[in-house]
Scaffold this motif. Sequence first.
Motif, PDB file in Angstrom:
ATOM      1  N   PRO A 198     -10.757   7.897 -10.087  1.00  0.00           N
ATOM      2  CA  PRO A 198      -9.833   7.226 -11.001  1.00  0.00           C
ATOM      3  C   PRO A 198      -9.717   7.877 -12.373  1.00  0.00           C
ATOM      4  N   ASP A 199     -10.223   9.114 -12.538  1.00  0.00           N
ATOM      5  CA  ASP A 199     -10.125   9.762 -13.845  1.00  0.00           C
ATOM      6  C   ASP A 199      -8.688  10.062 -14.233  1.00  0.00           C
ATOM      7  N   ASP A 200      -7.875  10.530 -13.265  1.00  0.00           N
ATOM      8  CA  ASP A 200      -6.497  10.865 -13.619  1.00  0.00           C
ATOM      9  C   ASP A 200      -5.529   9.716 -13.355  1.00  0.00           C
ATOM     10  N   TYR A 201      -5.780   8.929 -12.319  1.00  0.00           N
ATOM     11  CA  TYR A 201      -4.964   7.741 -12.030  1.00  0.00           C
ATOM     12  C   TYR A 201      -5.908   6.580 -11.737  1.00  0.00           C
ATOM     13  N   GLY A 202      -5.824   5.519 -12.538  1.00  0.00           N
ATOM     14  CA  GLY A 202      -6.658   4.356 -12.296  1.00  0.00           C
ATOM     15  C   GLY A 202      -6.275   3.665 -10.996  1.00  0.00           C
ATOM     16  N   ILE A 203      -7.262   3.224 -10.231  1.00  0.00           N
ATOM     17  CA  ILE A 203      -7.022   2.534  -8.962  1.00  0.00           C
ATOM     18  C   ILE A 203      -7.160   1.040  -9.193  1.00  0.00           C
ATOM     19  N   ASP A 204      -6.077   0.294  -8.960  1.00  0.00           N
ATOM     20  CA  ASP A 204      -6.127  -1.150  -9.189  1.00  0.00           C
ATOM     21  C   ASP A 204      -5.477  -1.958  -8.073  1.00  0.00           C
ATOM     22  N   MET A 205      -5.269  -1.338  -6.904  1.00  0.00           N
ATOM     23  CA  MET A 205      -4.649  -2.046  -5.786  1.00  0.00           C
ATOM     24  C   MET A 205      -5.192  -1.553  -4.452  1.00  0.00           C
ATOM     25  N   VAL A 206      -5.181  -2.463  -3.476  1.00  0.00           N
ATOM     26  CA  VAL A 206      -5.360  -2.115  -2.073  1.00  0.00           C
ATOM     27  C   VAL A 206      -4.099  -2.568  -1.353  1.00  0.00           C
ATOM     28  N   ILE A 207      -3.515  -1.681  -0.556  1.00  0.00           N
ATOM     29  CA  ILE A 207      -2.274  -2.013   0.145  1.00  0.00           C
ATOM     30  C   ILE A 207      -2.538  -2.039   1.643  1.00  0.00           C
ATOM     31  N   ILE A 208      -2.162  -3.162   2.260  1.00  0.00           N
ATOM     32  CA  ILE A 208      -2.416  -3.414   3.670  1.00  0.00           C
ATOM     33  C   ILE A 208      -1.192  -3.028   4.503  1.00  0.00           C
ATOM     34  N   GLU A 244     -10.602   8.786  -1.190  1.00  0.00           N
ATOM     35  CA  GLU A 244     -10.089   7.872  -2.206  1.00  0.00           C
ATOM     36  C   GLU A 244      -9.791   8.604  -3.513  1.00  0.00           C
ATOM     37  N   LEU A 245     -10.428   9.713  -3.749  1.00  0.00           N
ATOM     38  CA  LEU A 245     -10.128  10.542  -4.912  1.00  0.00           C
ATOM     39  C   LEU A 245      -8.665  10.954  -4.958  1.00  0.00           C
ATOM     40  N   ASP A 246      -8.073  11.101  -3.780  1.00  0.00           N
ATOM     41  CA  ASP A 246      -6.757  11.726  -3.671  1.00  0.00           C
ATOM     42  C   ASP A 246      -5.646  10.708  -3.452  1.00  0.00           C
ATOM     43  N   VAL A 247      -4.429  11.127  -3.725  1.00  0.00           N
ATOM     44  CA  VAL A 247      -3.250  10.264  -3.628  1.00  0.00           C
ATOM     45  C   VAL A 247      -2.650  10.392  -2.231  1.00  0.00           C
ATOM     46  N   ALA A 248      -2.723   9.329  -1.465  1.00  0.00           N
ATOM     47  CA  ALA A 248      -2.122   9.309  -0.126  1.00  0.00           C
ATOM     48  C   ALA A 248      -0.670   8.877  -0.231  1.00  0.00           C
ATOM     49  N   TYR A 249       0.176   9.470   0.599  1.00  0.00           N
ATOM     50  CA  TYR A 249       1.590   9.081   0.641  1.00  0.00           C
ATOM     51  C   TYR A 249       1.737   7.950   1.657  1.00  0.00           C
ATOM     52  N   HIS A 250       1.514   6.728   1.223  1.00  0.00           N
ATOM     53  CA  HIS A 250       1.509   5.617   2.158  1.00  0.00           C
ATOM     54  C   HIS A 250       2.402   4.453   1.745  1.00  0.00           C
ATOM     55  N   ALA A 251       2.698   4.323   0.468  1.00  0.00           N
ATOM     56  CA  ALA A 251       3.366   3.124  -0.021  1.00  0.00           C
ATOM     57  C   ALA A 251       4.876   3.272  -0.151  1.00  0.00           C
ATOM     58  N   GLY A 252       5.386   4.518  -0.177  1.00  0.00           N
ATOM     59  CA  GLY A 252       6.806   4.715  -0.395  1.00  0.00           C
ATOM     60  C   GLY A 252       7.225   4.506  -1.832  1.00  0.00           C
ATOM     61  N   ASN A 253       6.255   4.512  -2.748  1.00  0.00           N
ATOM     62  CA  ASN A 253       6.500   4.295  -4.171  1.00  0.00           C
ATOM     63  C   ASN A 253       5.459   5.137  -4.915  1.00  0.00           C
ATOM     64  N   ARG A 254       5.910   6.083  -5.692  1.00  0.00           N
ATOM     65  CA  ARG A 254       4.999   7.050  -6.323  1.00  0.00           C
ATOM     66  C   ARG A 254       3.933   6.383  -7.183  1.00  0.00           C
ATOM     67  N   ASP A 255       4.332   5.454  -8.015  1.00  0.00           N
ATOM     68  CA  ASP A 255       3.390   4.780  -8.898  1.00  0.00           C
ATOM     69  C   ASP A 255       2.348   4.015  -8.095  1.00  0.00           C
ATOM     70  N   TYR A 256       2.782   3.314  -7.061  1.00  0.00           N
ATOM     71  CA  TYR A 256       1.858   2.541  -6.238  1.00  0.00           C
ATOM     72  C   TYR A 256       0.933   3.464  -5.447  1.00  0.00           C
ATOM     73  N   ASN A 257       1.443   4.598  -4.986  1.00  0.00           N
ATOM     74  CA  ASN A 257       0.579   5.569  -4.314  1.00  0.00           C
ATOM     75  C   ASN A 257      -0.556   6.016  -5.226  1.00  0.00           C
ATOM     76  N   GLU A 258      -0.212   6.321  -6.462  1.00  0.00           N
ATOM     77  CA  GLU A 258      -1.203   6.846  -7.398  1.00  0.00           C
ATOM     78  C   GLU A 258      -2.261   5.818  -7.755  1.00  0.00           C
ATOM     79  N   ARG A 259      -1.917   4.537  -7.674  1.00  0.00           N
ATOM     80  CA  ARG A 259      -2.807   3.466  -8.141  1.00  0.00           C
ATOM     81  C   ARG A 259      -3.506   2.708  -7.021  1.00  0.00           C
ATOM     82  N   SER A 260      -3.333   3.120  -5.774  1.00  0.00           N
ATOM     83  CA  SER A 260      -3.821   2.282  -4.680  1.00  0.00           C
ATOM     84  C   SER A 260      -4.619   3.047  -3.641  1.00  0.00           C
ATOM     85  N   VAL A 261      -5.338   2.268  -2.834  1.00  0.00           N
ATOM     86  CA  VAL A 261      -5.955   2.742  -1.597  1.00  0.00           C
ATOM     87  C   VAL A 261      -5.206   2.078  -0.459  1.00  0.00           C
ATOM     88  N   GLY A 262      -4.754   2.878   0.512  1.00  0.00           N
ATOM     89  CA  GLY A 262      -3.985   2.353   1.625  1.00  0.00           C
ATOM     90  C   GLY A 262      -4.837   2.192   2.875  1.00  0.00           C
TER      91      GLY A 262
END
Length: 226
Positions: free
Chosen positions: A79-89, A128-146
């Motif tokens: 979370p150093d570059d993008y804070g993680i504040d969501m889990v997306i199911i 979890e360090l990395d940004v997964a392309y899972h949410a279809g929304n760039r901001d949500y991808n950067e802030r979440s674990v899918g």
Amino acid sequence: MGARRAKDKDADRRIGRRALLIGGTAAAVGSAVLARDELARLWYRAPGVRKPRKEGEVDYAGARWVAASDANWRLADRPDDYGIDMVIIHVTQGSFDSAVKVFQDPGHGAAAHYIVRKDGHVTQMIRELDVAYHAGNRDYNERSVGIEHEGFVDRPEDFTDEMYEASARLTARVCARYDIPVDREHVLGHVEVPGTDHTDPGEHWDWDRYMKLVTQARTAVAASRT
């Protein structure tokens, strides 16, 4: 999953928001001004340099590592570059094996950090360090674990006791790791992500049951640390 027929809208951005500037303003500041630990964190952001990773390492104890194609995620240092504040199911809309296969396909354009099988087995495909392309929304991808779940949204029998319990323990661990509140503002379904047209996890996903299990698991995590 829902995203497997179309590419995620997240562009491939390898360096992140705090790009290391070479020969520009940052250089003018002088190396003496930059703290040694900051340099250690930022050196790998230079083009062609990657932060060291241990092959096969997982973030969740008990998970099995199967790597997704690197075309379906973006290198980061969360979370150093993008804070993680969501889990997306998510729900895969297919079998476990088919989900693994498409996440390994570089032409698919999407993948989640984890897949939970009907029997409760957890596979991690992206750190979890990395940004997964899972949410279809760039901001949500950067802030979440899918987290994907094997099954179909219109088949409630696919959502087994083992799946709910294993997923809840996983989500609780993610929430504990990043101090994410265990509530429906921070644990949400793919359908709730702005700008997407996906319906998962669907009306048969028992949110009341799931959040109760996550809360119980989160309490157990907290107790184990005292």
